[in-house]
Write a protein that holds these residues in place. Structure first.
Motif, PDB file in Angstrom:
ATOM      1  N   ALA A 104     105.578  17.650  21.586  1.00 44.57           N
ATOM      2  CA  ALA A 104     106.231  17.094  20.396  1.00 44.57           C
ATOM      3  C   ALA A 104     107.631  17.645  20.165  1.00 44.57           C
ATOM      4  O   ALA A 104     108.155  17.544  19.064  1.00 44.57           O
ATOM      5  CB  ALA A 104     105.356  17.374  19.167  1.00 44.57           C
ATOM      6  N   ALA A 105     108.256  18.220  21.192  1.00 47.11           N
ATOM      7  CA  ALA A 105     109.601  18.788  21.053  1.00 47.11           C
ATOM      8  C   ALA A 105     110.483  18.254  22.184  1.00 47.11           C
ATOM      9  O   ALA A 105     110.722  18.944  23.180  1.00 47.11           O
ATOM     10  CB  ALA A 105     109.548  20.313  21.072  1.00 47.11           C
ATOM     11  N   PRO A 106     110.982  17.016  22.045  1.00 49.35           N
ATOM     12  CA  PRO A 106     111.732  16.388  23.140  1.00 49.35           C
ATOM     13  C   PRO A 106     113.001  17.146  23.540  1.00 49.35           C
ATOM     14  O   PRO A 106     113.448  17.039  24.681  1.00 49.35           O
ATOM     15  CB  PRO A 106     112.060  14.994  22.601  1.00 49.35           C
ATOM     16  N   ASP A 107     113.572  17.921  22.634  1.00 52.74           N
ATOM     17  CA  ASP A 107     114.797  18.660  22.943  1.00 52.74           C
ATOM     18  C   ASP A 107     114.531  20.118  23.295  1.00 52.74           C
ATOM     19  O   ASP A 107     115.448  20.924  23.367  1.00 52.74           O
ATOM     20  CB  ASP A 107     115.770  18.578  21.758  1.00 52.74           C
ATOM     21  N   GLY A 108     113.276  20.456  23.454  1.00 51.85           N
ATOM     22  CA  GLY A 108     112.910  21.835  23.782  1.00 51.85           C
ATOM     23  C   GLY A 108     112.385  22.559  22.557  1.00 51.85           C
ATOM     24  O   GLY A 108     112.482  22.080  21.426  1.00 51.85           O
ATOM     25  N   PRO A 109     111.813  23.748  22.771  1.00 50.04           N
ATOM     26  CA  PRO A 109     111.218  24.509  21.662  1.00 50.04           C
ATOM     27  C   PRO A 109     112.244  24.846  20.583  1.00 50.04           C
ATOM     28  O   PRO A 109     113.302  25.397  20.891  1.00 50.04           O
ATOM     29  CB  PRO A 109     110.720  25.788  22.333  1.00 50.04           C
ATOM     30  N   PRO A 110     111.941  24.518  19.326  1.00 51.64           N
ATOM     31  CA  PRO A 110     112.878  24.849  18.250  1.00 51.64           C
ATOM     32  C   PRO A 110     112.861  26.325  17.866  1.00 51.64           C
ATOM     33  O   PRO A 110     113.854  26.849  17.367  1.00 51.64           O
ATOM     34  CB  PRO A 110     112.427  23.975  17.081  1.00 51.64           C
ATOM     35  N   ILE A 111     111.742  27.009  18.098  1.00 51.33           N
ATOM     36  CA  ILE A 111     111.669  28.452  17.854  1.00 51.33           C
ATOM     37  C   ILE A 111     110.906  29.084  19.010  1.00 51.33           C
ATOM     38  O   ILE A 111     110.120  28.429  19.691  1.00 51.33           O
ATOM     39  CB  ILE A 111     110.977  28.807  16.509  1.00 51.33           C
ATOM     40  N   LEU A 112     111.174  30.362  19.222  1.00 48.85           N
ATOM     41  CA  LEU A 112     110.482  31.100  20.276  1.00 48.85           C
ATOM     42  C   LEU A 112     109.873  32.357  19.675  1.00 48.85           C
ATOM     43  O   LEU A 112     110.502  33.011  18.833  1.00 48.85           O
ATOM     44  CB  LEU A 112     111.456  31.483  21.389  1.00 48.85           C
ATOM     45  N   TYR A 113     108.688  32.703  20.112  1.00 41.45           N
ATOM     46  CA  TYR A 113     108.063  33.950  19.693  1.00 41.45           C
ATOM     47  C   TYR A 113     108.421  35.007  20.728  1.00 41.45           C
ATOM     48  O   TYR A 113     108.227  34.795  21.925  1.00 41.45           O
ATOM     49  CB  TYR A 113     106.538  33.790  19.588  1.00 41.45           C
ATOM     50  N   ARG A 114     108.964  36.123  20.255  1.00 47.63           N
ATOM     51  CA  ARG A 114     109.396  37.199  21.147  1.00 47.63           C
ATOM     52  C   ARG A 114     108.759  38.515  20.733  1.00 47.63           C
ATOM     53  O   ARG A 114     108.568  38.779  19.553  1.00 47.63           O
ATOM     54  CB  ARG A 114     110.919  37.356  21.121  1.00 47.63           C
ATOM     55  N   HIS A 115     108.489  39.358  21.712  1.00 56.26           N
ATOM     56  CA  HIS A 115     107.960  40.693  21.479  1.00 56.26           C
ATOM     57  C   HIS A 115     109.115  41.586  21.020  1.00 56.26           C
ATOM     58  O   HIS A 115     110.144  41.673  21.687  1.00 56.26           O
ATOM     59  CB  HIS A 115     107.344  41.233  22.779  1.00 56.26           C
ATOM     60  N   THR A 116     108.948  42.200  19.857  1.00 59.88           N
ATOM     61  CA  THR A 116     110.008  43.039  19.292  1.00 59.88           C
ATOM     62  C   THR A 116     110.363  44.194  20.225  1.00 59.88           C
ATOM     63  O   THR A 116     111.528  44.555  20.361  1.00 59.88           O
ATOM     64  CB  THR A 116     109.587  43.572  17.905  1.00 59.88           C
ATOM     65  N   GLY A 117     109.373  44.761  20.897  1.00 59.91           N
ATOM     66  CA  GLY A 117     109.603  45.923  21.752  1.00 59.91           C
ATOM     67  C   GLY A 117     110.499  45.670  22.941  1.00 59.91           C
ATOM     68  O   GLY A 117     111.387  46.469  23.237  1.00 59.91           O
ATOM     69  N   CYS A 118     110.294  44.540  23.639  1.00 57.79           N
ATOM     70  CA  CYS A 118     111.053  44.308  24.871  1.00 57.79           C
ATOM     71  C   CYS A 118     111.786  42.965  24.913  1.00 57.79           C
ATOM     72  O   CYS A 118     112.547  42.712  25.826  1.00 57.79           O
ATOM     73  CB  CYS A 118     110.130  44.414  26.084  1.00 57.79           C
ATOM     74  N   GLY A 119     111.504  42.085  23.944  1.00 58.54           N
ATOM     75  CA  GLY A 119     112.165  40.776  23.920  1.00 58.54           C
ATOM     76  C   GLY A 119     111.467  39.718  24.755  1.00 58.54           C
ATOM     77  O   GLY A 119     111.923  38.586  24.834  1.00 58.54           O
ATOM     78  N   GLY A 120     110.352  40.071  25.395  1.00 56.74           N
ATOM     79  CA  GLY A 120     109.631  39.108  26.221  1.00 56.74           C
ATOM     80  C   GLY A 120     108.983  38.013  25.399  1.00 56.74           C
ATOM     81  O   GLY A 120     108.724  38.170  24.203  1.00 56.74           O
ATOM     82  N   ALA A 121     108.721  36.889  26.064  1.00 56.01           N
ATOM     83  CA  ALA A 121     108.077  35.749  25.413  1.00 56.01           C
ATOM     84  C   ALA A 121     106.633  36.095  25.070  1.00 56.01           C
ATOM     85  O   ALA A 121     105.933  36.728  25.850  1.00 56.01           O
ATOM     86  CB  ALA A 121     108.116  34.527  26.324  1.00 56.01           C
ATOM     87  N   VAL A 122     106.196  35.676  23.881  1.00 56.91           N
ATOM     88  CA  VAL A 122     104.813  35.846  23.452  1.00 56.91           C
ATOM     89  C   VAL A 122     104.142  34.485  23.562  1.00 56.91           C
ATOM     90  O   VAL A 122     104.629  33.505  22.999  1.00 56.91           O
ATOM     91  CB  VAL A 122     104.739  36.381  22.003  1.00 56.91           C
ATOM     92  N   THR A 123     103.036  34.421  24.301  1.00 57.20           N
ATOM     93  CA  THR A 123     102.308  33.174  24.493  1.00 57.20           C
ATOM     94  C   THR A 123     100.823  33.422  24.288  1.00 57.20           C
ATOM     95  O   THR A 123     100.369  34.559  24.272  1.00 57.20           O
ATOM     96  CB  THR A 123     102.522  32.616  25.919  1.00 57.20           C
ATOM     97  N   GLU A 124     100.099  32.353  24.114  1.00 65.37           N
ATOM     98  CA  GLU A 124      98.647  32.410  24.038  1.00 65.37           C
ATOM     99  C   GLU A 124      98.089  31.775  25.298  1.00 65.37           C
ATOM    100  O   GLU A 124      98.585  30.744  25.750  1.00 65.37           O
ATOM    101  CB  GLU A 124      98.122  31.671  22.803  1.00 65.37           C
ATOM    102  N   GLN A 125      97.074  32.400  25.857  1.00 70.44           N
ATOM    103  CA  GLN A 125      96.462  31.903  27.084  1.00 70.44           C
ATOM    104  C   GLN A 125      94.946  31.964  26.957  1.00 70.44           C
ATOM    105  O   GLN A 125      94.416  32.857  26.309  1.00 70.44           O
ATOM    106  CB  GLN A 125      96.890  32.749  28.270  1.00 70.44           C
ATOM    107  N   THR A 126      94.277  31.037  27.615  1.00 65.26           N
ATOM    108  CA  THR A 126      92.829  31.069  27.698  1.00 65.26           C
ATOM    109  C   THR A 126      92.472  32.008  28.839  1.00 65.26           C
ATOM    110  O   THR A 126      92.943  31.828  29.956  1.00 65.26           O
ATOM    111  CB  THR A 126      92.274  29.662  27.962  1.00 65.26           C
ATOM    112  N   THR A 127      91.676  33.014  28.539  1.00 67.50           N
ATOM    113  CA  THR A 127      91.315  33.990  29.564  1.00 67.50           C
ATOM    114  C   THR A 127      89.817  34.240  29.581  1.00 67.50           C
ATOM    115  O   THR A 127      89.129  34.058  28.581  1.00 67.50           O
ATOM    116  CB  THR A 127      92.015  35.348  29.326  1.00 67.50           C
ATOM    117  N   CYS A 128      89.358  34.678  30.723  1.00 67.20           N
ATOM    118  CA  CYS A 128      87.982  35.124  30.881  1.00 67.20           C
ATOM    119  C   CYS A 128      87.987  36.638  30.708  1.00 67.20           C
ATOM    120  O   CYS A 128      88.788  37.325  31.343  1.00 67.20           O
ATOM    121  CB  CYS A 128      87.470  34.758  32.277  1.00 67.20           C
TER     122      CYS A 128
END
Length: 166
Positions: A104-128
């Motif tokens: 639902a974001a044809p122009d790309g993500p309007p906001i990004l979640y970042r880890h305060t400690g290192c600036g890396g992307a925060v994502t959710e994943q399905t894991t076992c």
């Protein structure tokens, strides 16, 4: 809208939607968690009618997702703070955002979640929890959990299906 009783619903997702499934509720929680919103006026920027906003805030407080807190500077005016129950919705909001970024974001993500400690992307994943990430939804199946009604469980000697979730 789902009913308020679950005599025929054997699904925690259905029960969760009764608490946070109305769109304004999840947006309010998002703003408390990630935008620092604490006051009634902060939530008005969502464009929600004040009567509906008041009802949603009351329902989130009643459900234990938010709590009211009095201001030391203005004791007659309360604000809102997220509870542990509300903080546990952060991964849900991040996952929903990821879905929205993809579909639902044809122009790309309007906001990004970042880890305060290192600036890396925060994502959710399905894991076992035994072997790691699940990369294909065909690798998933449903089994009865400890909260599944014994009467239904005894009558079903097979793998649960969609009918079990109703």
């Amino acid at each position: 809208m789902l009913g308020k009783t679950y005599d025929t619903q054997v699904c925690s997702a259905a029960r969760a939607l009764e608490v946070i499934g109305e769109r304004w509720s999840l947006l309010i929680v998002r703003d408390v968690l990630f935008a620092g919103a604490t006051r009634f006026a902060d939530f008005q920027r969502l464009g929600i009618a004040t009567n509906i906003l008041a009802k949603r805030l009351d329902s989130l407080v009643d459900a234990g997702v938010l709590e009211r807190r009095s201001s030391k500077e203005q004791p007659d005016r309360s604000g809102y703070a997220v509870t542990r129950k509300g903080r546990d919705l952060a991964p849900v909001i991040i996952a929903l955002t990821q879905w929205g970024d993809r579909w639902a974001a044809p122009d790309g993500p309007p906001i990004l979640y970042r880890h305060t400690g290192c600036g890396g992307a925060v994502t959710e994943q399905t894991t076992c929890d035994t072997c790691g990430e699940v990369t294909d939804l065909a690798q998933l199946h449903v089994v009865h959990g400890p909260g599944f009604p014994e009467a239904l469980s005894a009558s079903r000697k097979h793998r649960p299906d969609v009918a079990d979730l109703r």
